[in-house]
Structure formats: structure tokens, C-alpha cells
Design a protein around this motif. Structure first.
Motif, mmCIF file in Angstrom:
data_model
loop_
_atom_site.group_PDB
_atom_site.id
_atom_site.type_symbol
_atom_site.label_atom_id
_atom_site.label_comp_id
_atom_site.label_asym_id
_atom_site.label_seq_id
_atom_site.Cartn_x
_atom_site.Cartn_y
_atom_site.Cartn_z
ATOM 1 N N UNK A 1 0.820 -1.223 0.000
ATOM 2 C CA UNK A 1 0.000 0.000 0.000
ATOM 3 C C UNK A 1 0.853 1.272 0.000
ATOM 4 N N UNK A 2 2.173 1.113 -0.166
ATOM 5 C CA UNK A 2 3.103 2.253 -0.228
ATOM 6 C C UNK A 2 2.979 3.195 0.972
ATOM 7 N N UNK A 3 3.011 2.635 2.160
ATOM 8 C CA UNK A 3 2.992 3.457 3.373
ATOM 9 C C UNK A 3 4.224 4.364 3.366
ATOM 10 N N UNK A 4 4.006 5.670 3.380
ATOM 11 C CA UNK A 4 5.084 6.646 3.259
ATOM 12 C C UNK A 4 5.929 6.699 4.531
ATOM 13 N N UNK A 5 7.245 6.543 4.353
ATOM 14 C CA UNK A 5 8.182 6.607 5.475
ATOM 15 C C UNK A 5 8.957 7.924 5.478
ATOM 16 N N UNK A 6 9.340 8.371 4.270
ATOM 17 C CA UNK A 6 10.153 9.576 4.160
ATOM 18 C C UNK A 6 9.877 10.246 2.825
ATOM 19 N N UNK A 7 9.863 11.589 2.846
ATOM 20 C CA UNK A 7 9.676 12.370 1.631
ATOM 21 C C UNK A 7 10.685 13.507 1.653
ATOM 22 N N UNK A 8 11.648 13.463 0.741
ATOM 23 C CA UNK A 8 12.720 14.469 0.667
ATOM 24 C C UNK A 8 13.403 14.686 2.013
ATOM 25 N N UNK A 9 13.662 13.595 2.715
ATOM 26 C CA UNK A 9 14.372 13.667 3.984
ATOM 27 C C UNK A 9 13.509 13.926 5.197
ATOM 28 N N UNK A 10 12.220 14.246 4.975
ATOM 29 C CA UNK A 10 11.308 14.445 6.105
ATOM 30 C C UNK A 10 10.724 13.090 6.498
ATOM 31 N N UNK A 11 11.040 12.671 7.702
ATOM 32 C CA UNK A 11 10.685 11.339 8.185
ATOM 33 C C UNK A 11 9.348 11.389 8.915
ATOM 34 N N UNK A 12 8.478 10.441 8.593
ATOM 35 C CA UNK A 12 7.179 10.376 9.277
ATOM 36 C C UNK A 12 7.309 9.845 10.699
ATOM 37 N N UNK A 13 8.268 8.937 10.924
ATOM 38 C CA UNK A 13 8.471 8.361 12.251
ATOM 39 C C UNK A 13 9.965 8.455 12.587
ATOM 40 N N UNK A 14 10.424 9.635 13.074
ATOM 41 C CA UNK A 14 11.871 9.854 13.261
ATOM 42 C C UNK A 14 12.521 8.954 14.304
ATOM 43 N N UNK A 15 11.761 8.375 15.201
ATOM 44 C CA UNK A 15 12.363 7.446 16.168
ATOM 45 C C UNK A 15 12.591 6.068 15.551
ATOM 46 N N UNK A 16 11.959 5.831 14.389
ATOM 47 C CA UNK A 16 12.045 4.525 13.734
ATOM 48 C C UNK A 16 12.926 4.551 12.480
#
Length: 176
Positions: free
Chosen positions: A108-123
Motif C-alpha cells: 500500500x506504499x505506506x510513506x516513510x520519508x519524503x525528501x528527507x522528512x521522516x514520518x516516524x523519526x524514532x524509527x
């Protein structure tokens, strides 16, 4: 050359010998060589004339042919440890920060990072590594992080890899 019809060569006489060379070929043909082509030499019309006949050719910049590859850098997966995925943009020398970079996972292409902006920075953490690579570090690997597909994107190109946990790449933290 160009809209101004700049004269480069006339009957074998070259206007700039350091920049151009004319060569007479067999079979009523001739060629023009442009040395050290720059952007001003591209995206322009060149024409040749022989008597009253004229031929025109638009010379344009080729877009680089990019082929992405994605590999798991970490040889061994340890639950509680980190793994690193590296995306290489083959065909270019340097990652352009203006071109979109993206990391996602699962079908489902769960977004992790976009142009270096991390959705879950602890992970997760993205790093621009060498000139044509960028990496994703996954911290504190759990069972939810393996046996799934990860995807990197650079511009309109994408590469995927399936991170499989098996007896050859897994070490229990109790075995260390």
C-alpha cells in the motif's frame, strides 16, 4: 547555427578552429564536429547547405537515463538492531536535492520519508550517502519490519526490494 543563422563554416573555412572541424566524407557527405560542447551548443538548430539544398537538425540535451537499484546493506538482521537500505541512482553522478526522493513500504506504499522528512523519526532516518546514493536506516528492527517490500523513489523512477527473514540472514540477539 541557431535563429541568427550564425556561420560556422563556409567551403571548408572554419570560423573557430578550436571549436569546430569540418570533414569531407565519401559519397557526397560531410560532417561538422563540435569540440567541448556546452549548453550554448545544445537546444539549437544546425543547418548545412550544399548548393541550393538545405538540411536542418535540432540538437537537444539528452536527459540522463536513470536506473534505480535498492539493496539491503546490512548482512545480518538482529531484532533490536538496525538495518540499512541503500538506493542508488545509476546513470547520474550526484543526487539532485530538487528531485523528489521518497521511501515507502508494503504493497500500500505506506510513506516513510519524503525528501528527507521522516514520518516516524524514532524509527527511520534518511541519509544522502555517496554522490548518487541515499539510504534508509531502520532502528530497533522488529518482526513487523521484515518479510515486507520496501521502495525508494527518485523523481519518476522507483526500485523495490523484499526484506526476507530466513535462517541465513537472521541472528537472535541471544546468539550474539
Amino acid at each position: 547555427m541557431g535563429d541568427e543563422d550564425k556561420l560556422l563554416c563556409y567551403n571548408g573555412r572554419i570560423n573557430n578552429l578550436r571549436k569546430y572541424k569540418e570533414k569531407i566524407l565519401t559519397g557526397n557527405a560531410f560532417s561538422l564536429t563540435i569540440f567541448n560542447a556546452t549548453e550554448t551548443d545544445l537546444n539549437v538548430v544546425y543547418q548545412c547547405r550544399y548548393g541550393f539544398d538545405t538540411a536542418r537538425k535540432w540538437i537537444e540535451v539528452d536527459e540522463p537515463n536513470i536506473v534505480l537499484s535498492l539493496i539491503l546493506i546490512t548482512d545480518v538482521i538482529v531484532f533490536g538492531g538496525d538495518i540499512i537500505l541503500t538506493c542508488t541512482a545509476n546513470g547520474i553522478s550526484t543526487i539532485d536535492r530538487e528531485v523528489t526522493r521518497q521511501w515507502s513500504m508494503r504493497t500500500d506504499d505506506e510513506l516513510l520519508s519524503y525528501n528527507g522528512r521522516i514520518n516516524f523519526p524514532k524509527k527511520y532516518e534518511e541519509t544522502l550517502t555517496s554522490k548518487n546514493q541515499f539510504s534508509l536506516r531502520i532502528f530497533k528492527v522488529t518482526e513487523e519490519d521484515v518479510n515486507i517490500t520496501y521502495r525508494c523513489r527518485y523523481g519518476f523512477d522507483a526500485a523495490s526490494t523484499f526484506i526476507e527473514l530466513n535462517k541465513y540472514n537472521y541472528v537472535s540477539k541471544y546468539q550474539i
